[in-house]
Design a protein around this motif. Structure first.
Motif, PDB file in Angstrom:
ATOM      1  N   ILE A   1       0.792  -1.314  -0.276  1.00 54.33           N
ATOM      2  CA  ILE A   1       0.259   0.270   0.106  1.00 54.33           C
ATOM      3  C   ILE A   1       1.041   1.241  -0.041  1.00 54.33           C
ATOM      4  N   PHE A   2       1.652   1.119   0.903  1.00 58.04           N
ATOM      5  CA  PHE A   2       2.462   2.329   1.541  1.00 58.04           C
ATOM      6  C   PHE A   2       3.129   2.309  -0.461  1.00 58.04           C
ATOM      7  N   ARG A   3       4.182   1.137  -0.350  1.00 59.20           N
ATOM      8  CA  ARG A   3       5.186   2.174  -1.943  1.00 59.20           C
ATOM      9  C   ARG A   3       4.324   1.782  -3.391  1.00 59.20           C
ATOM     10  N   SER A   4       2.721   1.456  -3.468  1.00 59.76           N
ATOM     11  CA  SER A   4       2.147   1.590  -4.255  1.00 59.76           C
ATOM     12  C   SER A   4       2.013   2.989  -4.627  1.00 59.76           C
ATOM     13  N   ARG A   5       1.625   3.741  -3.201  1.00 62.42           N
ATOM     14  CA  ARG A   5       1.239   5.160  -3.358  1.00 62.42           C
ATOM     15  C   ARG A   5       2.419   6.140  -3.239  1.00 62.42           C
TER      16      ARG A   5
ATOM     17  N   TRP B   1       1.333   9.926   1.370  1.00 60.75           N
ATOM     18  CA  TRP B   1       1.050   9.984   0.141  1.00 60.75           C
ATOM     19  C   TRP B   1       1.076  11.261  -0.052  1.00 60.75           C
ATOM     20  N   GLU B   2       1.125  11.964   0.769  1.00 55.76           N
ATOM     21  CA  GLU B   2       1.008  13.305   0.573  1.00 55.76           C
ATOM     22  C   GLU B   2       1.701  14.566   0.906  1.00 55.76           C
ATOM     23  N   ARG B   3       3.077  13.958   2.302  1.00 51.99           N
ATOM     24  CA  ARG B   3       3.976  14.698   2.063  1.00 51.99           C
ATOM     25  C   ARG B   3       4.907  14.517   0.470  1.00 51.99           C
ATOM     26  N   GLU B   4       4.727  13.369  -0.050  1.00 51.56           N
ATOM     27  CA  GLU B   4       5.693  12.731  -1.630  1.00 51.56           C
ATOM     28  C   GLU B   4       5.269  14.121  -1.887  1.00 51.56           C
ATOM     29  N   LEU B   5       4.238  14.064  -2.394  1.00 50.78           N
ATOM     30  CA  LEU B   5       3.290  15.498  -3.263  1.00 50.78           C
ATOM     31  C   LEU B   5       3.843  16.513  -3.229  1.00 50.78           C
ATOM     32  N   PHE B   6       3.978  16.939  -1.798  1.00 49.24           N
ATOM     33  CA  PHE B   6       4.162  18.252  -1.500  1.00 49.24           C
ATOM     34  C   PHE B   6       5.745  18.762  -1.466  1.00 49.24           C
ATOM     35  N   ALA B   7       6.297  17.385  -1.510  1.00 50.02           N
ATOM     36  CA  ALA B   7       7.595  17.569  -1.269  1.00 50.02           C
ATOM     37  C   ALA B   7       7.978  17.323  -2.336  1.00 50.02           C
ATOM     38  N   ALA B   8       7.428  17.393  -3.394  1.00 49.53           N
ATOM     39  CA  ALA B   8       8.551  17.122  -4.957  1.00 49.53           C
ATOM     40  C   ALA B   8       9.133  18.105  -5.882  1.00 49.53           C
ATOM     41  N   PRO B   9      10.058  17.834  -6.095  1.00 44.48           N
ATOM     42  CA  PRO B   9      10.848  19.744  -6.675  1.00 44.48           C
ATOM     43  C   PRO B   9      10.591  20.175  -7.970  1.00 44.48           C
ATOM     44  N   THR B  10       9.143  20.382  -8.090  1.00 47.36           N
ATOM     45  CA  THR B  10       8.633  21.532  -8.831  1.00 47.36           C
ATOM     46  C   THR B  10       7.525  21.857  -8.068  1.00 47.36           C
ATOM     47  N   SER B  11       7.778  22.987  -9.517  1.00 53.08           N
ATOM     48  CA  SER B  11       7.074  24.758  -8.936  1.00 53.08           C
ATOM     49  C   SER B  11       5.603  24.451  -8.955  1.00 53.08           C
ATOM     50  N   VAL B  12       5.015  23.484 -10.010  1.00 52.03           N
ATOM     51  CA  VAL B  12       3.405  22.762 -10.252  1.00 52.03           C
ATOM     52  C   VAL B  12       2.633  23.147  -9.495  1.00 52.03           C
ATOM     53  N   ARG B  13       1.972  23.722  -9.761  1.00 47.13           N
ATOM     54  CA  ARG B  13       0.539  23.907  -9.152  1.00 47.13           C
ATOM     55  C   ARG B  13       0.372  22.151  -8.343  1.00 47.13           C
ATOM     56  N   ARG B  14       0.084  21.783  -7.335  1.00 43.14           N
ATOM     57  CA  ARG B  14      -0.482  20.358  -6.957  1.00 43.14           C
ATOM     58  C   ARG B  14      -1.929  20.530  -5.773  1.00 43.14           C
ATOM     59  N   VAL B  15      -2.210  19.232  -6.053  1.00 39.03           N
ATOM     60  CA  VAL B  15      -3.479  19.132  -5.306  1.00 39.03           C
ATOM     61  C   VAL B  15      -3.718  17.918  -4.465  1.00 39.03           C
TER      62      VAL B  15
ATOM     63  N   GLU C   1      -7.218  29.585  -8.060  1.00 42.31           N
ATOM     64  CA  GLU C   1      -6.034  29.933  -7.115  1.00 42.31           C
ATOM     65  C   GLU C   1      -6.144  28.496  -6.218  1.00 42.31           C
ATOM     66  N   LEU C   2      -7.346  26.769  -6.118  1.00 35.94           N
ATOM     67  CA  LEU C   2      -6.988  26.028  -5.354  1.00 35.94           C
ATOM     68  C   LEU C   2      -6.078  25.200  -5.671  1.00 35.94           C
ATOM     69  N   SER C   3      -5.021  25.024  -4.504  1.00 38.34           N
ATOM     70  CA  SER C   3      -3.896  24.452  -4.040  1.00 38.34           C
ATOM     71  C   SER C   3      -4.228  23.525  -3.169  1.00 38.34           C
ATOM     72  N   GLY C   4      -3.351  22.292  -2.835  1.00 40.71           N
ATOM     73  CA  GLY C   4      -2.847  21.927  -1.173  1.00 40.71           C
ATOM     74  C   GLY C   4      -4.499  21.075  -0.812  1.00 40.71           C
ATOM     75  N   PRO C   5      -4.307  20.963   0.528  1.00 41.01           N
ATOM     76  CA  PRO C   5      -5.673  19.012   0.027  1.00 41.01           C
ATOM     77  C   PRO C   5      -7.246  20.354   0.120  1.00 41.01           C
ATOM     78  N   VAL C   6      -7.748  19.658  -1.597  1.00 45.04           N
ATOM     79  CA  VAL C   6      -8.569  19.872  -1.488  1.00 45.04           C
ATOM     80  C   VAL C   6      -9.941  18.616  -1.309  1.00 45.04           C
ATOM     81  N   ASN C   7     -10.888  18.546  -0.086  1.00 42.36           N
ATOM     82  CA  ASN C   7     -11.948  17.492   0.330  1.00 42.36           C
ATOM     83  C   ASN C   7     -12.903  17.814  -1.182  1.00 42.36           C
TER      84      ASN C   7
END
Length: 309
Positions: free
Chosen positions: A80-84, A141-155, A212-218
């Protein structure tokens, strides 16, 4: 924000991925896929192909990951961890290396990241993060997303339980109602946050059009019901008047038989889509009855297939 012309979907063969792909293609969006088979545009073991896949795309959507509907053994937990985390890290490297990176990267997450909530809804501003394996998976999962070395907008798309015809989370509930075990689960007071699969697809298009939307979105429909009410509505929609309740001990025993965890139905999930609604998103299926009526109209008779963990 430019038009959405090209999208890349990782995990396009899954239940949500299939619906999102169909929704985008119906809008004229060209879809590239990342997966493990030859039919995919790129595979996870080819870093150069990953870069080519995301280069020039308007949207990257990562839905890849092993289902958490399984026993939490060491082997399953590692997978589960590896696949995400692994797929998210690979996408991060590809997006960072692209000459023309996407304007938006949406990565799947889960509303289960919030604590067991029976007192108030959890939104992106003041929702409280919970504890346990499923929460740790979501956090990693979310830590890996927001730690990615890019300035692209992420949700981080914190989806609640996704309902829709043809599979997903609704089939076990329908099966229980059809064999007479359609009563409350546990004490029946746990909250049930949900979203129709079509609204998941619509929310992704909405995110692309709202920079204008970035970060966690429910992603959770407005109407949240208790488990006892959920099961009552499933029964009545299917024409079943009564259903035997399932106490916690029975759920735990049954979960072992079908190789899953009782926590998946016993945890109280009360999630609110504050960011989406504040930005003008309107759910097509705002009420549970609307979703169940649509699902019932496209669901065959008899017991439905359920993936075992």
């Amino acid at each position: 924000m430019g038009d959405l012309r090209t999208a890349v979907i990782a995990g396009a063969s899954g239940y949500v991925g299939t619906h999102v792909r169909e929704h985008l293609e119906a809008r004229g969006v060209a879809v590239r896929t990342i997966g493990r088979g030859e039919a995919s545009t790129a595979t996870w073991d080819d870093p150069d192909a990953l870069v080519r896949a995301v280069d020039g795309a308007d949207l990257v959507l990562n839905l890849a990951g092993r289902s958490v509907s399984c026993r939490y053994s060491r082997q399953n937990t590692d997978e589960i961890f590896r696949s995400r985390v692994g797929t998210t890290a690979a996408l991060g490297r590809a997006v960072a290396a692209a000459a023309s990176p996407p304007s938006l990267w949406v990565n799947a997450s889960t509303g289960t990241i919030y604590r067991d909530a029976r007192d108030r809804p959890m939104d992106e501003v003041d929702g409280e993060i919970g504890s346990g394996l499923s929460v740790e998976v979501a956090r990693a999962w979310e830590r890996e997303l927001f730690a990615a070395p890019t300035s692209v907008r992420r949700v981080a798309l914190r989806m609640t339980i996704v309902l829709g015809a043809g599979g997903g989370a609704i089939n076990p509930f329908i099966n229980l109602a059809r064999i007479g075990f359609g009563g409350r689960m546990g004490d029946g007071a746990q909250r049930f946050s949900w979203v129709h699969v079509e609204d998941v697809a619509r929310s992704i298009v909405h995110l692309h059009g709202h920079p204008e939307l970035s970060g966690p979105v429910n992603v959770a429909a407005p109407e949240v019901v208790m488990n006892a009410e959920l099961m009552r509505r499933v029964r009545t929609t299917l024409g079943r008047r009564r259903g035997l309740p399932e106490p916690q001990w029975l759920l735990e025993m049954g979960a072992r038989i079908i190789r899953t965890e009782a926590e998946l139905v016993l945890k109280s999930r009360w999630v609110a889509s504050r960011a989406l609604v504040d930005s003008g998103f309107v759910f097509e299926h705002e009420t549970l009855q609307s979703a169940l009526d649509e699902i019932a109209g496209r669901t065959p008779r008899g017991l439905l297939p359920v993936a075992l963990g």
